[in-house]
Design an enzyme around this catalytic site. Structure first.
Site, PDB file in Angstrom:
ATOM      1  N   GLU A 134      71.405  18.176  45.295  1.00 18.19           N
ATOM      2  CA  GLU A 134      72.356  18.116  44.194  1.00 18.19           C
ATOM      3  C   GLU A 134      73.775  18.332  44.690  1.00 18.19           C
ATOM      4  OE1 GLU A 134      69.187  20.547  41.449  1.00 18.19           O
ATOM      5  OE2 GLU A 134      71.296  21.102  41.405  1.00 18.19           O
ATOM      6  N   CYS A 191      80.931  20.840  44.551  1.00 19.19           N
ATOM      7  CA  CYS A 191      79.999  21.847  45.067  1.00 19.19           C
ATOM      8  C   CYS A 191      78.931  21.098  45.847  1.00 19.19           C
ATOM      9  CB  CYS A 191      79.401  22.611  43.891  1.00 19.19           C
ATOM     10  SG  CYS A 191      78.144  23.794  44.359  1.00 19.19           S
ATOM     11  N   CYS A 226      65.732  25.965  49.779  1.00 24.12           N
ATOM     12  CA  CYS A 226      66.347  27.086  50.486  1.00 24.12           C
ATOM     13  C   CYS A 226      65.255  28.079  50.856  1.00 24.12           C
ATOM     14  CB  CYS A 226      67.383  27.766  49.589  1.00 24.12           C
ATOM     15  SG  CYS A 226      68.300  29.092  50.415  1.00 24.12           S
ATOM     16  N   CYS A 239      66.257  34.221  47.068  1.00 23.35           N
ATOM     17  CA  CYS A 239      66.904  35.119  46.096  1.00 23.35           C
ATOM     18  C   CYS A 239      66.187  34.973  44.750  1.00 23.35           C
ATOM     19  CB  CYS A 239      68.385  34.774  45.952  1.00 23.35           C
ATOM     20  SG  CYS A 239      69.316  34.948  47.498  1.00 23.35           S
ATOM     21  N   CYS A 292      67.511  32.570  41.864  1.00 22.14           N
ATOM     22  CA  CYS A 292      68.050  31.265  42.253  1.00 22.14           C
ATOM     23  C   CYS A 292      66.975  30.181  42.195  1.00 22.14           C
ATOM     24  CB  CYS A 292      68.640  31.356  43.659  1.00 22.14           C
ATOM     25  SG  CYS A 292      69.263  29.788  44.273  1.00 22.14           S
ATOM     26  N   GLY A 323      70.747  25.607  49.318  1.00 17.69           N
ATOM     27  CA  GLY A 323      70.646  25.933  50.735  1.00 17.69           C
ATOM     28  C   GLY A 323      71.577  27.045  51.177  1.00 17.69           C
ATOM     29  N   GLU A 324      71.277  27.589  52.355  1.00 21.77           N
ATOM     30  CA  GLU A 324      72.109  28.634  52.951  1.00 21.77           C
ATOM     31  C   GLU A 324      72.868  27.985  54.116  1.00 21.77           C
ATOM     32  OE1 GLU A 324      73.354  31.648  52.668  1.00 21.77           O
ATOM     33  OE2 GLU A 324      74.154  31.400  54.678  1.00 21.77           O
ATOM     34  N   SER A 349      80.007  29.600  51.235  1.00 15.18           N
ATOM     35  CA  SER A 349      79.391  30.771  50.615  1.00 15.18           C
ATOM     36  C   SER A 349      78.073  31.101  51.305  1.00 15.18           C
ATOM     37  CB  SER A 349      79.141  30.498  49.124  1.00 15.18           C
ATOM     38  OG  SER A 349      78.551  31.617  48.510  1.00 15.18           O
ATOM     39  N   SER A 369      77.796  36.339  48.898  1.00 16.88           N
ATOM     40  CA  SER A 369      77.060  36.662  47.675  1.00 16.88           C
ATOM     41  C   SER A 369      76.509  38.078  47.799  1.00 16.88           C
ATOM     42  CB  SER A 369      75.914  35.666  47.489  1.00 16.88           C
ATOM     43  OG  SER A 369      76.445  34.361  47.388  1.00 16.88           O
ATOM     44  N   LEU A 370      76.992  38.980  46.956  1.00 13.16           N
ATOM     45  CA  LEU A 370      76.610  40.392  47.078  1.00 13.16           C
ATOM     46  C   LEU A 370      75.550  40.759  46.038  1.00 13.16           C
ATOM     47  CD1 LEU A 370      77.587  42.345  49.183  1.00 13.16           C
ATOM     48  CD2 LEU A 370      79.260  43.222  47.563  1.00 13.16           C
ATOM     49  N   HIS A 371      75.881  40.643  44.780  1.00 15.50           N
ATOM     50  CA  HIS A 371      74.948  40.752  43.650  1.00 15.50           C
ATOM     51  C   HIS A 371      74.324  42.122  43.417  1.00 15.50           C
ATOM     52  CE1 HIS A 371      75.618  36.542  43.638  1.00 15.50           C
ATOM     53  NE2 HIS A 371      74.605  36.165  44.379  1.00 15.50           N
ATOM     54  N   CYS A 382      72.255  26.340  40.366  1.00 16.75           N
ATOM     55  CA  CYS A 382      72.006  25.651  41.619  1.00 16.75           C
ATOM     56  C   CYS A 382      70.523  25.368  41.836  1.00 16.75           C
ATOM     57  CB  CYS A 382      72.685  26.486  42.704  1.00 16.75           C
ATOM     58  SG  CYS A 382      71.801  27.146  44.006  1.00 16.75           S
TER      59      CYS A 382
HETATM   60  N1  SAH Z   1      73.259  30.286  49.944  1.00 12.11           N
HETATM   61  C1  SAH Z   1      74.639  30.465  49.616  1.00 12.11           C
HETATM   62  C2  SAH Z   1      75.245  29.348  48.771  1.00 12.11           C
HETATM   63  C3  SAH Z   1      74.434  28.806  47.610  1.00 12.11           C
HETATM   64  S1  SAH Z   1      74.327  29.675  46.095  1.00 12.11           S
HETATM   65  C4  SAH Z   1      74.849  31.807  48.945  1.00 12.11           C
HETATM   66  O1  SAH Z   1      73.883  32.463  48.643  1.00 12.11           O
HETATM   67  O2  SAH Z   1      75.994  32.209  48.763  1.00 12.11           O
HETATM   68  C5  SAH Z   1      75.936  29.786  45.407  1.00 12.11           C
HETATM   69  C6  SAH Z   1      76.065  31.000  44.521  1.00 12.11           C
HETATM   70  O3  SAH Z   1      75.329  30.856  43.280  1.00 12.11           O
HETATM   71  C7  SAH Z   1      75.564  32.272  45.175  1.00 12.11           C
HETATM   72  O4  SAH Z   1      76.467  33.325  44.945  1.00 12.11           O
HETATM   73  C8  SAH Z   1      74.262  32.500  44.427  1.00 12.11           C
HETATM   74  O5  SAH Z   1      73.835  33.805  44.516  1.00 12.11           O
HETATM   75  C9  SAH Z   1      74.632  32.055  43.034  1.00 12.11           C
HETATM   76  N2  SAH Z   1      73.507  31.797  42.137  1.00 12.11           N
HETATM   77  C10 SAH Z   1      72.294  31.328  42.442  1.00 12.11           C
HETATM   78  N3  SAH Z   1      71.522  31.235  41.344  1.00 12.11           N
HETATM   79  C11 SAH Z   1      72.277  31.660  40.314  1.00 12.11           C
HETATM   80  C12 SAH Z   1      72.048  31.806  38.914  1.00 12.11           C
HETATM   81  N4  SAH Z   1      70.872  31.511  38.372  1.00 12.11           N
HETATM   82  N5  SAH Z   1      73.064  32.263  38.147  1.00 12.11           N
HETATM   83  C13 SAH Z   1      74.266  32.559  38.696  1.00 12.11           C
HETATM   84  N6  SAH Z   1      74.535  32.458  40.005  1.00 12.11           N
HETATM   85  C14 SAH Z   1      73.550  32.016  40.809  1.00 12.11           C
END
Ligand code: SAH
Length: 346
Positions: free
Chosen positions: A90, A103, A110, A114, A117, A155-156, A187, A210-212, A331
Site C-alpha cells: 500500500e 506514505c 511486517c 506490534c 498494527c 514494513g520496518e 519511521s 514509534s514509542l507508544h 497501515c
Molecule cells: N515500522 C515503522 C513504520 C511503519 S508504521 C514504525 O513502526 O515506525 C507507521 C506508524 O503507524 C508507526 O508509528 C506505527 O506504530 C503506527 N501504527 C500502526 N498501526 C496503527 C494503528 N492501528 N493506529 C495508529 N497508528 C498505528
C-alpha cells in the site's frame, strides 16, 4: 539484471563506460527516467533505438500495476501497488495545504508484530527491492507532484535498511526526482542498529521513532521489538543520534483507550522523551484494526489531557488526526482486506 530505478545517478557513468558509451548518455537517461517519467525505454526518444533495446534487456524499468485506488472523503488516496510476482503493498497520498505527502511501504507485511498494527498481523512475506520502493513513488507521482515522503507504510524500514536507503537516496538525488532530504521521514519501531547506521550516513533525512509506551513492561507487551532493544538502549541510541547529527527526533505515540492513555503514562512519557535533547512527540489516536477489536480509539478529552500533560512538562507535542479512515488507512488494512476477499472467493 539491474533495474533502472535502483541505479543512483552517479552510477550510470561507469555502466556506460564499460559498454563503450559516451558519458552524456547518462544525462539523457536520467532526464528520461526522472523528468519525462517514462515507464518504458521505447519512450526515451532522445536515445538511439539499438541503445534503447540494450537498456530494455539489461536495465529494465520495473513493471508495476495499481491494482486498486481508493479515495476517502478527506481527499486521502490509497493505492494498492502490485509487482510481477503477484505481491502488493500500500501507498497513501495525503493532500494538505501546500503539501502532497506520500506514505510508502518498504516490505510486504511486517515481521515486527506490534499488537495494534494491521501490517504485522499476518507476518512478513518479503522485503521490497529499492526499485520497487521507487515504483511506489512513481505510482504516487502520477497523481501529482509529491512534496514529502514518510516511510510509515507497511514494513520496518530498518529491517530492509540497504534497499530502503538506496531508494530514498535515489528519490533525493539532484539528477533524480530531487525531493529534498528534509522532506523525507523514516519511521522505525526502534531497531537500534538502524538508528546507529543512519546517524553515520551523513544525510539529512528526518527520523521518527514509534514509542507508544513509556515503560518496558507495557512497551514489550505492545511491541515485541522492545524485548530486543529496551527503552534504555533505544533512548540512548536516539540521544546519540541527535548529538551526532544535530537532527531532532520525533517520537510517535499511538494512544489506545485504557492501555497507554493514563495521566501517569503521559507523565512517564514526558520523563523518557526529555532524555533525548529537543525531541518532539506526535500523538496519534489509534485507528481501529480488525484483528484487535479490544483496542479502541480514545475520546477527544483523553487526547487533550495527554497533550496538556506533555506540554506542561515542556515536551513539544503535536496532535495528529488519522486521515483516510474510510479508505482503510490504518497501515496494512487495505492489503489485508484484499487478501481476505481473495481467500473468501477462492
Ligand atoms: N515500522 C515503522 C513504520 C511503519 S508504521 C514504525 O513502526 O515506525 C507507521 C506508524 O503507524 C508507526 O508509528 C506505527 O506504530 C503506527 N501504527 C500502526 N498501526 C496503527 C494503528 N492501528 N493506529 C495508529 N497508528 C498505528
Amino acid at each position: 539484471m539491474t533495474k533502472a530505478w535502483s541505479i543512483l545517478p552517479e552510477e550510470w557513468k561507469p555502466i556506460l563506460a564499460e559498454r563503450g558509451l559516451r558519458p552524456f548518455r547518462a544525462d539523457q537517461i536520467l532526464h528520461s527516467l526522472y523528468r519525462d517519467y517514462i515507464s518504458n525505454w521505447d519512450d526515451a526518444t532522445t536515445l538511439p533505438k539499438d541503445f534503447r533495446e540494450t537498456l530494455q534487456a539489461e536495465f529494465p524499468i520495473t513493471a508495476f500495476e495499481v491494482i486498486e485506488a481508493k479515495e476517502s472523503a478527506d481527499g486521502t488516496k490509497k493505492l494498492l501497488v502490485g509487482f510481477s510476482d503477484g505481491q502488493c503493498v500500500e501507498t497513501v497520498l495525503i493532500p494538505a495545504a501546500g503539501r502532497f505527502t506520500q506514505c510508502i511501504s518498504t516490505q510486504v507485511g511486517c515481521a515486527m508484530g506490534c499488537a495494534f498494527c494491521a501490517s504485522g498481523s499476518a507476518g512478513v512475506v518479503r522485503s521490497l527491492s529499492a526499485d520497487e520502493i521507487v515504483a511506489e513513488y512513481m505510482a504516487g507521482r502520477a497523481y501529482g507532484e509529491i512534496t514529502n515522503i514518510v516511510v510509515m507504510g507497511m514494513g520496518e524500514p530498518f529491517a530492509n535498511y540497504d534497499e530502503t536507503l538506496r531508494a530514498l537516496r535515489l528519490i533525493n538525488a539532484g539528477k533524480g526526482p530531487n525531493l529534498g532530504a528534509r522532506h523525507i521521514t523514516i519511521s522505525t519501531c526502534g531497531v537500534v542498529p538502524g538508528i546507529e547506521r543512519l546517524a553515520s550516513e551523513g544525510i539529512q533525512f528526518e527520523l521518527s521513532v514509534s514509542l507508544h509506551a513509556p515503560d518496558d513492561e507495557l512497551r514489550s507487551s505492545l511491541m515485541p521489538v522492545n524485548r530486543k532493544w529496551p527503552l534504555d538502549a533505544l533512548l540512548g541510541a536516539c540521544a546519540a543520534y541527535t548529538k551526532a547529527t544535530k537532527r531532532v527526533i520525533t517520537f510517535e505515540y499511538t494512544v489506545i483507550a485504557g492501555v497507554n492513555d493514563s495521566r501517569a503514562c503521559a507523565e512517564a512519557l514526558a520523563r523518557q522523551v526529555r532524555r533525548v535533547p529537543q525531541a518532539k512527540v506526535n500523538l496519534i489516536p489509534l485507528s481501529p484494526v480488525r484483528h484487535r477489536p479490544d483496542f479502541k480509539t480514545p475520546d477527544e478529552r483523553t487526547m487533550l489531557m495527554f497533550l496538556d500533560v506533555l506540554m506542561k512538562n515542556r515536551v513539544q507535542t503535536m496532535l495528529r488526526r488519522s486521515r483516510g479512515k474510510d479508505a482503510d488507512a490504518a497501515c496494512g488494512q487495505l492489503r489485508l482486506r484484499r487478501l481476505q476477499e481473495i481467500e473468501a472467493t477462492g
